[in-house]
Design a protein around this motif. Structure first.
Motif, short mmCIF file in Angstrom:
data_model
loop_
_atom_site.label_atom_id
_atom_site.label_comp_id
_atom_site.label_asym_id
_atom_site.label_seq_id
_atom_site.Cartn_x
_atom_site.Cartn_y
_atom_site.Cartn_z
N PHE B 219 -0.37 17.53 41.09
CA PHE B 219 -0.15 16.14 40.60
C PHE B 219 0.62 16.16 39.15
CE2 PHE B 219 -0.86 11.61 39.25
CZ PHE B 219 -0.80 11.09 40.60
N THR B 220 -0.01 17.01 38.32
CA THR B 220 0.71 16.95 37.23
C THR B 220 2.24 17.55 37.15
OG1 THR B 220 -0.48 18.96 36.69
CG2 THR B 220 -1.50 16.92 35.81
N TYR B 221 2.35 18.32 38.04
CA TYR B 221 3.62 19.16 38.22
C TYR B 221 4.55 17.88 38.77
CZ TYR B 221 7.05 22.37 40.02
OH TYR B 221 8.31 23.06 40.23
N ILE B 222 4.24 17.14 39.63
CA ILE B 222 4.94 16.13 40.14
C ILE B 222 5.29 14.90 39.26
CG2 ILE B 222 5.55 14.73 42.14
CD1 ILE B 222 3.97 16.74 43.74
N PHE B 223 4.31 14.59 38.80
CA PHE B 223 4.12 13.26 38.06
C PHE B 223 4.24 13.59 36.54
CE2 PHE B 223 2.79 12.21 42.06
CZ PHE B 223 3.52 11.23 42.59
N GLY B 224 4.04 14.76 35.94
CA GLY B 224 3.72 14.75 34.77
C GLY B 224 5.30 14.80 33.88
N GLN B 225 5.42 14.88 32.49
CA GLN B 225 6.69 14.43 31.75
C GLN B 225 7.43 15.69 32.21
OE1 GLN B 225 5.21 14.12 28.10
NE2 GLN B 225 4.49 12.17 28.53
N LYS B 226 8.59 15.52 32.23
CA LYS B 226 9.66 16.65 32.86
C LYS B 226 9.51 16.73 34.08
CE LYS B 226 11.32 19.43 28.93
NZ LYS B 226 11.00 20.67 28.18
N GLY B 227 8.62 16.01 34.79
CA GLY B 227 8.49 16.08 36.41
C GLY B 227 9.45 15.54 37.18
N LEU B 228 9.05 15.26 38.32
CA LEU B 228 10.10 14.84 39.23
C LEU B 228 10.60 13.42 38.72
CD1 LEU B 228 9.00 15.47 42.92
CD2 LEU B 228 11.20 16.15 41.76
N PHE B 229 9.66 12.66 38.50
CA PHE B 229 9.86 11.05 38.18
C PHE B 229 10.19 10.82 36.84
CE2 PHE B 229 7.62 11.56 42.12
CZ PHE B 229 8.56 11.14 43.11
N THR B 230 10.50 11.53 36.01
CA THR B 230 10.47 11.39 34.56
C THR B 230 11.94 11.24 34.26
OG1 THR B 230 8.54 12.79 34.25
CG2 THR B 230 9.79 11.83 32.17
N PRO B 231 12.25 9.97 33.65
CA PRO B 231 13.83 10.01 32.82
C PRO B 231 13.81 11.05 32.03
CG PRO B 231 12.37 8.04 32.55
CD PRO B 231 11.49 8.90 33.29
#
Lengths: 425, 324
Positions: B219-231
């Motif tokens: 979850f942190t890998y995908i949604f963390g900062q610099k993750g998939l969805f971070t501008p």
């Protein structure tokens, strides 16, 4: 399923030994599931060995026979290993072992080839044979399933620790058991025959392996409760007996090796079921033995015969340690379903205080029927019978494994047994 | 022959296992983490641990005396609760803090429900959450590691939460506990040792702790900062998608392997345990990434504790001879 400490080394290499006739036998009129027999002899009558002394008009029953020749001295209530008390016929032996056999067993060989299933079933009924693995369900009914069956499993698993009687029979009476299997198979008209043996009995596997052709010897991992009917069927055929049904509903019948041997004796030797092999063992016994014992012999005689005692027993168990019944008296007689007599000392007999369930889930993981024993037990203690029913109380096979693994020593089997009774009611 | 034979219902054999043996085994498995905590934070940590344990034992003893029940303080369960509570405290706290925490854990977290086996929530976490709510200042003032090349006294997760830049911290430092944090949570190495011991002895299974850890990592890998969805504009401000840091920091390992696995408050079946682990992982990650607290392990486990009865209801085993 769990690998238990086997405790089989004590008796497994002791050949079956014929125990001398007791001076007196106590033959309970109920040694089977079903209707209790009525006595057919009265006090003072002379009886011979193998004479039918109790019978009844019913479908589910098995007659009982005199196991010694002599005089009927009493017909009275007597301690019974499974029922607590039961009416029993007491016979004082005259020591002569007078027999009633009408024809010579040696002349039977050719005749048996012509025996119809009907004739075999009749002989089995008249011989009073019941399931000898402990359940004591009348065998003639299991030879006559209401639906056609195609598979016969011969149960030689003997998964209960301590017990070695079936093992000795398989090693010493292989040929006879195979002849018994042939008879049973003829009655059932089965296509496939499996002989199930646990891998801790290599000698028995070898014996059957050498002679086999029409059947398959299935070597099973030795773990408890491997010899349970439902476990055998699942592990051999990969099928499950539907909840609430019996094996014949899916075309399977399971018979114990000792039962099959009794069928052989009844048909080939014209011998009713009046003696059986009983393992006498446990830490208090100095000479553990596998004894061929007359039905009705008080277990005290068996204990004395294997004596002297190493120490006073604190618990006497008839059957195996997992499903056997603790006895309140050594006066109880050997009956058709008595597989063993175990004497436990104070230390082995002691049990720890019951603690609250900590929900460790050990019972849930080990239950061979995949029940959640702790939840059924809890429902039972609260007398929530509908809850117990939802959790499948009536599917419990009472193998005792949940209780064995429980770190809180909760009497799970006791509670579930109670729930079962209430659910059925 | 004895005049009185013992008669009871089968089985007549019992496995050599007991509730107290299990409790003491878990205590033993936690010793390395405690030793590490004392080495890292100094003798203050030892005092906190001792106070936590003693106070838990005394509380249990007094309540059992008052309610006229059998005193069972030697069964290891109160000891374990006190120990776990202390492991969840910083090393430099006033002496009364572990005392109050243990009292609350045992009295409210456990005995109010009826004692051993009856509680809904993990008692040690109830105690910790009570302390966090009541004395947040003490609960978030962390001492720097003393014997190591000290980096900072604030926890890595707190630094990230404040949006500051985490400097000079390697995974190796995190793994061996060279960071600020609670006494028992910092040294991952020691915790893993203890957890391995419990695995090998069969006291815990992978279902809860591994699921929990993997879900937090994913979850942190995908949604963390610099993750998939971070501008991309915020890149560099944090540690985007740094799953390993999330796994190694905070109380995740202590919580996942030693508290989420608490038998009493977790589901009975393997299937239920996996759901429990996933739930814990999701809640922890969500709190860490978007919640008000830097750390979410305690709340995640407590929330899933509350969900345990319903998980149990819907994850019953398929009974032999029936269809699902």
């Amino acid at each position: 399923m769990v690998r238990l400490e086997e405790h089989k080394t004590e008796a497994e290499n002791k050949a079956i030994e014929k125990m001398p006739q007791p001076s007196r036998v106590y033959i309970p009129l109920s040694q089977h599931l079903g209707k209790i027999c009525s006595p057919e002899v009265k006090i003072g009558d002379s009886v011979f060995v193998g004479q039918r002394i109790g019978s009844v008009q019913a479908h589910v029953y098995a007659p009982v026979h005199a196991s010694v020749s002599g005089k009927v001295t009493f017909v009275q209530d007597w301690p019974h290993p499974a029922l607590g008390r039961c009416k029993a016929i007491v016979i004082e032996s005259d020591g002569k072992d007078n027999n009633s056999r009408t024809y010579e067993p040696t002349n039977l060989r050719t005749e048996i080839g012509e025996f119809t299933p009907e004739k075999i079933k009749k002989i089995v009924l008249e011989a009073g044979i019941v399931g000898m693995g402990g359940a004591s369900f009348p065998t003639h009914i299991k030879l006559n399933p209401p639906k056609p069956v195609d598979t016969l499993i011969i149960n030689g698993a003997e998964c209960e620790p301590y017990l070695t009687g079936d093992y000795r029979l398989m090693v010493e009476k292989t040929k006879e058991i195979l002849q018994g299997i042939e008879l049973v198979a003829r009655c059932l008209g089965v296509k496939q025959i499996y002989i199930a043996i646990e891998d801790n009995k290599p000698e028995a596997i070898k014996q059957f392996g050498v002679r086999s052709s029409q059947f398959l010897v299935k070597v099973l991992k030795s773990q408890y409760p491997q010899g349970g009917e439902k476990q055998l069927i699942k592990n051999i055929l990969g099928k499950e007996v539907p909840s609430g049904k019996l094996p014949f509903d899916i075309g399977i019948v399971v018979h114990n090796v000792a039962t099959v041997f009794a069928v052989y004796e009844a048909v080939y030797l014209n011998k009713p079921l009046y003696e059986r092999v009983v393992t006498v063992t446990g830490s208090c016994i100095s000479n553990p033995k596998n004894l061929l014992v007359r039905i009705g012999t008080p277990i005290k005689d068996l204990i004395d015969f294997c004596g002297p005692l190493k120490e006073e027993p604190a618990k006497i168990i008839i059957g195996g340690p997992m499903m056997g019944i603790a006895q309140f008296s050594d006066k109880v007689p050997v009956i058709k379903s008595t597989t063993g007599v175990l004497l436990f000392n104070e230390k082995e007999a002691s049990f720890n205080e019951e603690l609250p369930c900590i929900r460790c889930g050990a019972c849930v993981r080990e239950c061979p029927i995949f029940l959640m024993p702790t939840l059924i037990s809890l429902a039972s203690q609260k007398e929530l019978w509908s809850q117990a029913k939802i959790y499948g109380a009536s599917d419990c096979i009472e193998c005792g494994l949940c209780n064995y693994v429980c770190p809180a020593n909760i009497r799970l089997v006791q509670n579930i047994k109670r729930a079962k009774l209430e659910v059925i009611r | 022959m004895k005049s009185k034979l013992i008669v009871n219902v089968s089985p007549h054999l019992h496995k050599d296992e007991s509730v107290s043996k299990i409790m003491w085994m878990v205590v033993i498995s936690l010793i390395p983490a405690g030793v590490a905590g004392v080495l890292i934070f100094g003798l203050d940590a030892l005092w906190v641990i001792l106070l936590g344990i003693v106070s838990a034992l005394i509380t249990e003893w007094i309540i059992q005396l008052l309610t006229k029940r059998r005193v069972t303080i030697l069964d290891g369960s109160a000891f374990l609760t006190g120990l776990l509570l202390a492991y969840n405290l910083p090393a430099k706290v006033p002496f009364w803090l572990p005392v109050v925490g243990s009292f609350f854990a045992i009295a409210i977290g456990k005995q109010v429900f009826g004692g051993l086996g009856q509680n809904i929530f993990n008692p040690a976490l109830v105690g910790r959450v009570f302390l966090v709510a009541s004395w947040p200042k003490y609960m978030t003032t962390f001492t720097p590691p003393q014997n190591f090349d000290a980096i900072t006294s604030a926890t890595p997760l707190a630094i990230i939460k404040e949006g500051r830049i985490l400097e000079k911290i390697s995974y190796l430092n995190l793994f061996f506990g060279n960071r600020g944090g609670c006494i028992g949570e910092v040294c991952i190495f020691a915790l893993v040792l203890g957890a391995l011991f419990l695995f090998i002895r069969g006291y815990i299974s992978w279902h809860i702790p591994i699921t929990y850890t993997v879900v937090v990592g994913l979850f942190t890998y995908i949604f963390g900062q610099k993750g998939l969805f971070t501008p991309p504009l915020r890149a560099g401000a944090g540690f985007g998608g740094d799953w390993l840091l999330h796994i190694l920091s905070g109380g995740l390992i202590l919580g996942a392997f030693f508290m989420a696995t608490d038998y009493v408050t977790s589901p009975l079946t393997r299937c239920g345990q996996i759901i429990f682990g996933i739930g814990c992982g999701l809640i922890t990650a969500i709190i860490r990434l978007w919640g008000g607290y830097p750390e979410g392990v305690s709340y995640a486990i407590l929330m899933m504790n509350a969900a345990t009865p319903i998980i149990d209801r819907y994850t019953k085993n398929r009974i032999y001879g029936t269809k699902i």
